[in-house]
Enzyme design. Sequence first.
Site, PDB file in Angstrom:
ATOM      1  N   GLU A  61       0.819  -1.232   0.000  1.00  0.00           N
ATOM      2  CA  GLU A  61       0.000   0.000   0.000  1.00  0.00           C
ATOM      3  C   GLU A  61       0.847   1.273   0.000  1.00  0.00           C
ATOM      4  OE1 GLU A  61      -2.934  -0.239   3.127  1.00  0.00           O
ATOM      5  OE2 GLU A  61      -3.542  -2.257   2.550  1.00  0.00           O
ATOM      6  N   GLU A 107      -5.261  -8.433   0.293  1.00  0.00           N
ATOM      7  CA  GLU A 107      -5.956  -8.145   1.550  1.00  0.00           C
ATOM      8  C   GLU A 107      -7.416  -7.891   1.228  1.00  0.00           C
ATOM      9  OE1 GLU A 107      -4.565  -5.045   4.166  1.00  0.00           O
ATOM     10  OE2 GLU A 107      -2.461  -5.559   3.837  1.00  0.00           O
TER      11      GLU A 107
END
Length: 474
Positions: free
Chosen positions: A307, A413
Amino acid sequence: MKLFKIAALSMALGMVFAACNDDYKKDYDPKPDPADKIGAPVASIAEGATVDAEATKVITLTYEKPVALNPDVPILLNDADAKAVVNEENRCEVRIDVTLAAGTAYKLFVAERAVAVIDAAWFAPEFTLNFSTEAKEIVSDFEALVNPNATAAAKAVHDFLVAEHGKHILSGAMANVNNNNDFADWIYSITAKYPAFTCYDFVHLPESGQNWIDYSDIKPAKTQWENNGLVGYMWHWRVPTDEQVYKDKDYNKYGFYNDDTNFSIGKALEEGTWEHECILADIDRVAEVFKALEAAGVPVLWRPLHEAAGNVANGDNGSWFWWGREGVEKTKELWKLLYDRLVNHHGLNNLIWVWTAQYGKGFENEIARAYPGHEYVDIVGVDLYDNLNEVQAEAYAALLDQTGGKKLVALTENGPLPEIDITAAPWAYFMEWYTNDAHVNKPATDGFGNTTEAYKACFDNPFVMNREGMPTLK
């Protein structure tokens, strides 16, 4: 809405319209006969149809009589205002200009009070249209692992994922943070299935060796691998706020969020700085864990620097972790340093390199700009939480397209459990984020609103492969 509002709506639009059938009377009757009522429209797309997203630009609804739209009740397409208009040349027709995504299910909903009959006091009845779009066909030609010296087990894992592409999606779960299989055990307790893939986090690396956390204990990962499951590691990389904290080893002042540390990735990439010394020491500690795993024959799906782009819509100012704070070029440089240090310096060959692309609709150029390059990445992943099931097909297609179909794509995720549509989003695997102490509290609903029934349905899906269905890849 009272009847007089309908009359006002009709008058505002004018009282002279072309009739759409021979029975239409243009003279307004203040006491309309039920014959003025109309039925459901004829849609340009059939109920349950599958259409070409690129070829379908307009949806039309054709009514028996001229109609007007109620501005207070919008027509909805997947719960968003469809911006419908009445065709000025044929007022029996409602037009909706659309931009459809491939491999997506759609629901067009016309509420009971959304469409009014001109020169009458009636609304058209409620109408629902369900349809879907064809999945975009992207030719894939997955490359071999980027490390030419990869272990046989690492190659076997990657080859297996390639072979299963479009056939099965591996179930996965993130381990609870202190290096254990507790969350996977909880999933087993409610589904009688273990995740095929379990991922562990180096978030407590600074404290490793204390009595409550020790990453040199590879038993949790070995247990997963010895039972034919796949093993992953990621890294919420905690670093000191400043040099004094680093010297004092005050781990309470270490952090990974931008708001928690002033640590500079740019300085960390400069030889001779304390920041550079710090990250090399951390990488070397991680390397010792990976060496123990390699000696035990365990390959690792390795996902660092996740991320990095944060909110991709904000460009280089969108990051929330320090490894993305100074822009994508610095992040890519750090990724290459990690690769060089672990593979070339430490000689680790059991790693499968997983890059997390930060997906945002319409930001494909930004996603591509952040990509480290084919020669440093084996699998591309994406983390999806909000609106996962609305965007997963387009996110999958965007990432596969971004790599030219050369890299597997995983849902690295997720919070809500994914709706499994293997034709639209054939992820290599998904990874459910953990709920703290679920193995102790045994919640009926996890931290993301997933019920135990939803877990059972997902893990029982015939397109989902759990650990019990895995072959040995040793």
